[in-house]
Each structure stands twice: as structure tokens, then as C-alpha cells.
Design a protein around this motif. Structure first.
Motif, mmCIF file in Angstrom:
data_model
loop_
_atom_site.group_PDB
_atom_site.id
_atom_site.type_symbol
_atom_site.label_atom_id
_atom_site.label_comp_id
_atom_site.label_asym_id
_atom_site.label_seq_id
_atom_site.Cartn_x
_atom_site.Cartn_y
_atom_site.Cartn_z
ATOM 1 N N ALA A 88 0.828 -1.215 0.000
ATOM 2 C CA ALA A 88 0.000 0.000 0.000
ATOM 3 C C ALA A 88 0.858 1.258 0.000
ATOM 4 O O ALA A 88 0.440 2.295 0.493
ATOM 5 N N GLY A 89 2.059 1.166 -0.540
ATOM 6 C CA GLY A 89 2.911 2.343 -0.625
ATOM 7 C C GLY A 89 3.668 2.605 0.657
ATOM 8 O O GLY A 89 3.672 1.804 1.601
ATOM 9 N N SER A 90 4.321 3.736 0.691
ATOM 10 C CA SER A 90 5.225 4.100 1.784
ATOM 11 C C SER A 90 4.545 4.023 3.146
ATOM 12 O O SER A 90 3.397 4.430 3.308
ATOM 13 N N VAL A 91 5.274 3.479 4.139
ATOM 14 C CA VAL A 91 4.793 3.446 5.523
ATOM 15 C C VAL A 91 5.228 4.762 6.161
ATOM 16 O O VAL A 91 6.330 4.885 6.700
ATOM 17 N N ASN A 92 4.367 5.767 6.103
ATOM 18 C CA ASN A 92 4.745 7.128 6.481
ATOM 19 C C ASN A 92 4.853 7.344 7.982
ATOM 20 O O ASN A 92 5.573 8.238 8.431
ATOM 21 N N ALA A 93 4.127 6.582 8.770
ATOM 22 C CA ALA A 93 4.160 6.741 10.228
ATOM 23 C C ALA A 93 3.846 5.413 10.886
ATOM 24 O O ALA A 93 3.106 4.583 10.336
ATOM 25 N N LEU A 94 4.431 5.235 12.076
ATOM 26 C CA LEU A 94 4.223 4.029 12.872
ATOM 27 C C LEU A 94 3.874 4.419 14.295
ATOM 28 O O LEU A 94 4.352 5.439 14.809
ATOM 29 N N ALA A 95 3.072 3.588 14.960
ATOM 30 C CA ALA A 95 2.777 3.790 16.370
ATOM 31 C C ALA A 95 2.503 2.433 17.001
ATOM 32 O O ALA A 95 1.688 1.668 16.483
ATOM 33 N N VAL A 96 3.212 2.141 18.088
ATOM 34 C CA VAL A 96 2.987 0.909 18.834
ATOM 35 C C VAL A 96 2.014 1.206 19.967
ATOM 36 O O VAL A 96 2.191 2.178 20.704
ATOM 37 N N ASN A 97 0.989 0.400 20.094
ATOM 38 C CA ASN A 97 0.007 0.588 21.159
ATOM 39 C C ASN A 97 0.537 -0.050 22.444
ATOM 40 O O ASN A 97 0.632 -1.281 22.536
ATOM 41 N N PRO A 98 0.885 0.740 23.454
ATOM 42 C CA PRO A 98 1.438 0.157 24.681
ATOM 43 C C PRO A 98 0.406 -0.606 25.500
ATOM 44 O O PRO A 98 0.772 -1.355 26.412
ATOM 45 N N ALA A 99 -0.875 -0.445 25.168
ATOM 46 C CA ALA A 99 -1.925 -1.093 25.943
ATOM 47 C C ALA A 99 -2.238 -2.502 25.453
ATOM 48 O O ALA A 99 -2.923 -3.261 26.152
ATOM 49 N N VAL A 100 -1.769 -2.848 24.240
ATOM 50 C CA VAL A 100 -2.073 -4.166 23.668
ATOM 51 C C VAL A 100 -0.768 -4.776 23.178
ATOM 52 O O VAL A 100 -0.074 -4.183 22.331
ATOM 53 N N VAL A 101 -0.427 -5.942 23.670
ATOM 54 C CA VAL A 101 0.820 -6.608 23.282
ATOM 55 C C VAL A 101 0.758 -6.992 21.802
ATOM 56 O O VAL A 101 -0.208 -7.604 21.344
ATOM 57 N N GLY A 102 1.800 -6.601 21.062
ATOM 58 C CA GLY A 102 1.905 -7.001 19.663
ATOM 59 C C GLY A 102 1.044 -6.217 18.709
ATOM 60 O O GLY A 102 0.829 -6.664 17.572
ATOM 61 N N GLN A 103 0.547 -5.043 19.102
ATOM 62 C CA GLN A 103 -0.299 -4.254 18.214
ATOM 63 C C GLN A 103 0.467 -3.039 17.692
ATOM 64 O O GLN A 103 1.055 -2.282 18.466
ATOM 65 N N VAL A 104 0.451 -2.862 16.380
ATOM 66 C CA VAL A 104 1.152 -1.754 15.748
ATOM 67 C C VAL A 104 0.238 -1.115 14.716
ATOM 68 O O VAL A 104 -0.516 -1.798 14.017
ATOM 69 N N LEU A 105 0.276 0.226 14.631
ATOM 70 C CA LEU A 105 -0.562 0.997 13.704
ATOM 71 C C LEU A 105 0.318 1.594 12.623
ATOM 72 O O LEU A 105 1.414 2.103 12.901
ATOM 73 N N LEU A 106 -0.171 1.583 11.373
ATOM 74 C CA LEU A 106 0.590 2.061 10.226
ATOM 75 C C LEU A 106 -0.206 3.129 9.480
ATOM 76 O O LEU A 106 -1.416 2.970 9.252
ATOM 77 N N ALA A 107 0.465 4.212 9.069
ATOM 78 C CA ALA A 107 -0.113 5.223 8.177
ATOM 79 C C ALA A 107 0.487 5.009 6.794
ATOM 80 O O ALA A 107 1.707 5.107 6.624
ATOM 81 N N LEU A 108 -0.347 4.730 5.800
ATOM 82 C CA LEU A 108 0.131 4.268 4.504
ATOM 83 C C LEU A 108 -0.154 5.267 3.390
ATOM 84 O O LEU A 108 -1.190 5.954 3.388
ATOM 85 N N GLU A 109 0.746 5.312 2.444
ATOM 86 C CA GLU A 109 0.616 6.208 1.293
ATOM 87 C C GLU A 109 -0.605 5.870 0.456
ATOM 88 O O GLU A 109 -1.194 6.747 -0.188
ATOM 89 N N GLY A 110 -1.027 4.621 0.468
ATOM 90 C CA GLY A 110 -2.169 4.205 -0.334
ATOM 91 C C GLY A 110 -3.504 4.695 0.175
ATOM 92 O O GLY A 110 -4.528 4.420 -0.452
#
Length: 682
Positions: A651-673
Motif C-alpha cells: 500500500a505504498g510508503s509506511v509514512n508513520a508508525l505507532a505501537v500501542n502500549p496497551a495491547v501486546v503485539g499491536q502496531v498501527l501504520l499510516a500508509l501512502e495508499g
């Protein structure tokens, strides 16, 4: 006897050679009466000139200056002999100004600084107009001579685009407000020669090149195959096939990799054509797509550029090219609220630890928004714009945990420490162009305070020190030092906080005045910011590859990394504990640094991934995610510099990342697409 108002008479009256006090008082009285008589005489001459102006023909500019009624004043009457009166800007009536079809006439009785075609006259005499009121309106070439055909009427409302202005003034502005171009019709030109892989459907006519095309800054400058393919407007597979003279689909992977390694060794192709041997995160860690938030994608905006998790771990905030900010529920992607006040695409999003405010930065402004509360959610708290918005843009904004303070990056190399509730700012480094320029001189490439201020008390230095301390409420705090010439201050210095330079470069007492300031020469624009959560520091990454760590409470320099990357420092993140700073660059490399000394520690590199766009550390700091321009998300083990697994978003460039400290193994991605995605281990 004629009244003499010459300079000799005034000199005699005002002379201080009169010996006796009584005589001087008499003389001053005579002088006062004499001046009054001269003034009346002069005013009389002025009134006679006014009465006769209609009878005297005006021949030239000099006569006009002396006899035009509106230019006669008391100041002109008291001009010393031999000096010409100051030149005045010509004032003309708005009745002479033609507003044209793209504006309305405000008033025929107003005045403006001529000539009639000046920008001042157009601004003062002409008003906004609605698109529907333009005669024979259409967006074709017939209505807008000189413009390319193919424009269509605007389909996206300005409210949805983040703009409140619904009217236009002037041909160029009206084209942008009333019309849209189609990215399919745009011919990309240098320096943006290639179409974006995920372009919007429509674009604003004046910015279609930026919205629909990309250039070398998008491709990065790493020595890898993806960067070279990007610069040639080609895909990685197509570029490698042409270089290796093989077909990717029909060639066995072992044979493909063998040919790629051989071509790299001979210098025929850059690294990165090899087939990835690391496992996918889906297989190794059971990564699954949990939530997709697609609402940033509209006719003119696609890419999601900024994203963060709100404290509590149940909500996320994101912003993108659509100029909108959304708060949404992580569990199901449900929209909770949206914000619309930005006038350009949003670049970064950063939440504050109080879970009440967050900062969103676009090229035109940085805004602190309030996101919670029963009645005041969605309220714009404060807005920051640069001193010169026409030439200087804001590039990023991050929140600092203490003092209700944010850091705003600019494209002129300066960062602003913004205490937004008090509406106060402190520039880093201090700009010698402002009020203290006359007190600063240059020495060996640095800016140095004059000797009279170095080590010597002075009213000016005290005022400057007090202002620094007041800015962050430090009046009643104990003075501390990291490096100082004062013996008593040295006793307070923490052993592990000593900067790598002597006191001449990093005088870090609370509120003290540093001897030297670094000039932002050849640094490039600010391309990334990172807060250091375990200390009152923040890191700034610059467009030409350097990193500087600054002290938040006084804006002094803590450490410097002169050449962290080859090209822009595109992402940074601090480890949650310890003294490690991670940085990612346009060269595609992730590096580790000591925050306090700037010393290099290690690096991680995947040639096939392309430029680094974002970084995020998991709680505890044992692993780090890197998002890349190729759409890859990589998970690293920093302690051994090992790539653990990869995830291809497609989905294109991964412009931003954020790890959710409240949920183990959860990561959020902001995508160019155009999507914000939530991935989770199961």
C-alpha cells in the motif's frame, strides 16, 4: 520692522552664554514669543498658498509637492531650509481600479497606493466573488485563457478539504478554488518526473505536480536497487529484470539470487534485487490485519502521513493529504470525531501524555487540538505559524511530556520550543537575525556573545537570563549544571550527563546565557523530531544528514552527530529507557546513537527495503519497527542487529508508525495508499 525667523536669530536667543539666571529666563521668554510669531507667520503663508492653489497652474512634480492641499502639513511647514520634503506614495481613487471578472468592486470612494494595477489597489478596492457569479463560468480553456484545457468544476467541497474559504479573488486564486485538474491528465515534469504509485483522482491546478508526481526526494539516495528503479520511474522487479536479463516469474529463486549476487560483485547492479530470505511476520508471529481506517482517501487526498495512539490505548488519531484529522476507535475503525482547520496536507501527528491534547503539523501551520471533554472536544486550542509564512514552512510537531510544551520544526533549520498555553516560543538555535544581532559576532563558524557579556554581569545579560527562566517557570528552581566554569556549579554536575564539549559550547546551567550559539549553516530543513522521554531533551534531524540534541528548558545544545545519514534524517525515535536514539534516513539505514555523546553504536540495513520513512520502539525497547518507502514493515532485534521478520503492506510508503502500549503485539501504520491499518499478533 520685518520679522526675522532665520537661523542666526534663533541661535542668539537660545545661546547658553547669558551669564545671569534672570537674564536667561528673560531671554527664554523672548525666544518663546519669537517662535510663536514665526509659526503664525508660516501658517499664514501656508493658508495663502491654499487659497491661491486653484489659480496657479501646476506645471511639474516639484510644484505639485509644494502646492497640493493634501500634501501640506505642519511637518512640511517646519522643514529646515535646504531640505526637500519627504516623497509620498501616490494615492489614487478606487474608481480607477478595474477588478475584472474574478472579483467584485468594494467601493469607488476608497483610496489605495497606486498605480491602479498594484497589489495594494486590488486588495483594498476589490472583494471576493463566488464561483457561480463569474460570468459564463466554466473551467475550460475558453474561460481561463493561457491555461491548459482539461480542468473540471470542483467536486470536493473546501470544508471537506480542510478549507473554510468558499470564495475567491483574482484569476489564479479562482482557478484553484473553483476548478480541479485530473491526475490522469498531468504530465510530470522535472524535478518531479514520475507519477505517484497512489495518486489522487483530482488535484488543485497550482499544485497538481506536487499532488500527482514525485521526484528524487521520494526515492531517497541510498545505493540500492529500489532507489535507482524509483528514479527511473520503474518498479523494482522491472528494473532488476532488465539489469539481470532474467524473468522473475519463471526463474528459480536460487538461480535468481545467484545472478543478483554476481551482478552486485561486478558492479552491474546495486544491492536489493535479491529475493528476501527473512520470514514474514504473518508466519513467524501470526500477524493479522485487525482494523482498516480508509476515510482519509478522497478525490484530492490519498496518503495518510501522521498517526499516533492516544493515551489509554483504545483510540488513534491520524491526518493526511486530505487536510483532515480524525480520531477513531482502534478496535473497529469507527470515526469518533474529525477536525478541519488546516490549509495544507498534514505531515505529522503527536499526542500529549495527558490524553487531552495533540499536535498536528502541516506546511502552513502547527495546531494543538483538544480531543476530550464532554462539551469541548474538537476545539482548536492554539495555532502556530512562522514569522514569514510565505517562505518558511512548518514541517513537524511533537509533544514534550512536561510544561505543556511542543516542538515545531521548520524548513529554515530552526526549531521552536513552543509553550503553547502561554503562547511563548523559544527558537533553537537562537536566530542572530532578531533583536540581539548587534550584540553577536562570529568566530570560527560559531556565533559568540560580545566579550562584555561573557563572564561579566550586565543588565542585558540579567534580562536575557530572567526571560529564559520565566519562559518555562524556572524562577524558583535550583540552578543546576552539566558543564560550567563555576566551581560550585561543577559540584552539582551529574557524572553521566557531561556533554562532549567544554563549557564554551554547552553552558547548560538553568537560565544561563551560552557563550556560543550554533549557526544553522548547511543543515537543511528539519525533517524529523523526537522527544527523549527519560530526560528534558529532544532530538532534531536535518535534511543534510546531521542530528542535534537540544535541552528543552533552555534551548542549549547537548550533543551533535555531524553526519548521521547520507541525505535526510527521515525518522527518529528514542528508546523508552537508557540513552539510545534510533534514526532512519533516506539512505535506507537505521542507526543507533548515544543521546548524550552522539557516539555511534550500531546500524541495521536491508538493501531491498528502500528509504526509511518511520520508526517505532516496542515497550521495553527490545525490538524496533522500521517503515519503508517500498511499503515494507521490518521488525528488528537491535541487540544483535538482526532482521526478525517483514510484512509487505502493498500500500505504498509506511509514512508513520505507532505501537500501542496497551495491547501486546499491536502496531498501527499510516500508509501512502490512503489507509491507516492496525496489525496485531494472535
Amino acid at each position: 520692522m520685518a520679522l526675522q525667523c532665520g537661523s542666526h536669530e534663533r541661535l542668539d536667543v537660545d545661546s547658553e552664554l547669558v551669564p545671569a539666571l534672570g537674564a536667561r529666563q528673560v531671554t527664554q521668554t523672548r525666544a518663546t514669543l519669537h517662535r510663536l510669531a514665526c509659526a503664525l507667520s508660516t501658517f499664514g503663508a501656508a493658508f495663502l498658498a491654499l487659497a491661491a492653489v486653484a489659480l496657479i497652474p501646476i506645471g511639474g512634480d516639484q510644484d505639485r509637492v509644494e502646492t497640493t492641499p493634501q500634501e501640506v502639513s505642519v511637518e512640511d511647514a517646519w522643514q529646515p531650509r535646504g531640505l526637500s520634503p519627504p516623497a509620498l506614495s501616490p494615492q489614487i481613487s478606487c474608481a480607477l481600479v478595474t477588478c475584472g471578472d474574478f472579483a467584485t468592486t468594494l467601493s469607488k470612494w476608497g483610496k489605495c497606493e497606486g498605480p491602479a494595477t498594484s497589489a495594494d489597489c486590488f486588495e483594498k478596492c476589490c472583494g471576493d466573488i463566488k464561483c457561480a457569479y463569474i460570468p459564463d463560468f466554466s473551467c475550460g480553456a475558453e474561460s481561463f485563457p493561457g491555461l491548459n484545457a482539461g480542468l473540471t468544476k470542483r467536486h470536493i467541497s473546501y470544508w471537506k478539504s480542510g478549507k473554510e474559504k468558499k470564495k475567491c479573488k483574482g484569476e489564479e486564486n479562482c482557478v484553484d478554488v473553483c476548478c480541479q485538474g485530473l491526475c490522469a491528465d498531468v504530465q510530470c515534469q522535472a524535478p518531479t518526473p514520475c507519477h505517484r504509485p497512489f495518486p489522487p483522482e483530482r488535484c488543485t491546478p497550482s499544485t497538481c505536480q506536487q499532488q500527482c508526481c514525485y521526484g528524487d526526494d521520494y526515492c531517497g539516495n541510498g545505493l540500492n536497487a529500489w532507489t535507482e528503479a524509483c528514479k527511473q520511474c520503474d518498479s523494482l522487479t522491472g528494473y532488476c529484470e532488465s539489469k539481470l536479463n532474467l524473468d522473475y516469474e519463471t526463474t528459480p529463486r536460487e538461480e535468481w539470487n545467484k545472478a543478483a549476487y554476481k551482478a552486485v560483485m561486478k558492479g552491474h547492479v546495486e544491492p536489493g534485487c535479491e529475493v528476501r530470505s527473512t520470514p514474514t511476520c504473518e508466519k513467524l508471529l501470526h500477524f493479522n490485519l485487525k482494523t482498516v481506517f480508509p476515510f482519509h482517501k478522497n478525490g484530492e487526498g490519498v496518503s495518510v502521513n501522521g498517526l499516533d495512539v492516544i493515551a489509554g490505548g483504545t483510540q488513534a488519531v491520524s491526518g493526511g493529504d486530505d487536510k483532515l484529522v480524525f480520531i477513531w476507535r482502534i478496535a473497529d475503525g469507527h470515526i469518533l470525531r474529525n477536525y478541519s482547520a488546516h490549509y495544507s496536507a498534514i505531515r505529522t501527528i503527536s499526542t500529549f501524555n495527558d490524553a487531552t491534547f495533540f499536535c498536528a503539523a502541516s506546511h502552513t501551520e502547527a495546531i494543538v487540538w483538544r480531543n476530550s471533554g464532554p462539551q469541548d472536544s474538537g476545539i482548536l486550542a492554539e495555532e502556530y505559524t512562522t514569522d514569514n509564512p510565505a517562505d518558511i514552512e512548518t514541517t513537524s510537531c511533537i509533544g514534550i511530556n512536561t510544561w505543556e510544551t511542543a516542538i515545531v520544526g521548520q524548513n529554515d533549520s530552526f526549531a521552536e520550543i513552543w509553550k503553547w498555553k502561554a503562547e511563548q516560543t523559544l527558537q533553537v538555535p537562537t536566530n542572530p537575525k532578531v533583536q540581539w544581532k548587534w550584540q553577536i559576532d562570529k568566530d570560527a563558524g560559531y556565533v559568540r556573545w560580545g566579550d562584555k557579556f561573557k563572564g561579566h554581569p550586565s543588565d542585558w545579560k540579567k534580562a536575557f537570563t530572567d526571560w529564559r527562566k520565566n519562559l518555562f517557570g524556572l524562577n524558583h528552581r535550583r540552578l543546576q549544571s552539566n558543564a560550567s566554569e563555576d566551581a560550585s556549579a561543577r559540584r552539582l554536575r551529574p557524572a553521566d550527563r557531561t556533554a562532549p564539549w567544554t563549557n564554551w559550547f554547552t553552558n547548560t546551567r538553568w537560565g544561563d546565557v551560552p557563550v556560543y550559539y550554533y549557526q544553522p549553516d548547511n543543515w537543511g530543513p528539519i525533517t524529523s523530531l523526537a522527544a527523549i522521554p527519560f530526560d528534558t531533551l529532544f532530538a532534531v534531524g536535518y535534511g543534510l544528514g546531521s542530528i542535534r540534541v537540544w535541552i528543552t528548558y533552555n534551548g542549549f545544545l547537548k550533543s551533535i552527530i555531524p553526519q548521521a545519514h547520507d541525505g535526510a534524517v527521515t525518522a527518529m525515535v528514542s528508546a523508552p529507557a537508557g540513552n539510545v536514539l534510533y534514526s532512519g534516513g533516506a539512505d535506507g539505514i537505521v542507526r543507533m546513537w548515544n543521546v548524550f555523546t552522539g557516539k555511534f553504536q550500531a546500524e541495521m540495513y536491508a538493501a531491498h527495503a528502500g528509504p526509511v520513512r518511520s520508526l517505532a520502539v516496542i515497550p521495553g525497547g527490545n525490538n524496533i519497527y522500521s517503515g519503508h518507502a517500498t511499503g515494507l514493515l521490518l521488525l528488528w532485534i537491535p541487540a544483535i542487529q538482526k532482521l526478525w521478520c517483514h510484512l509487505d503492506t502493498k500500500a505504498g510508503s509506511v509514512n508513520a508508525l505507532a505501537v500501542n502500549p496497551a495491547v501486546v503485539g499491536q502496531v498501527l501504520l499510516a500508509l501512502e495508499g490512503g489507509e491507516a491499518r492496525v496489525y496485531e499478533m494472535r
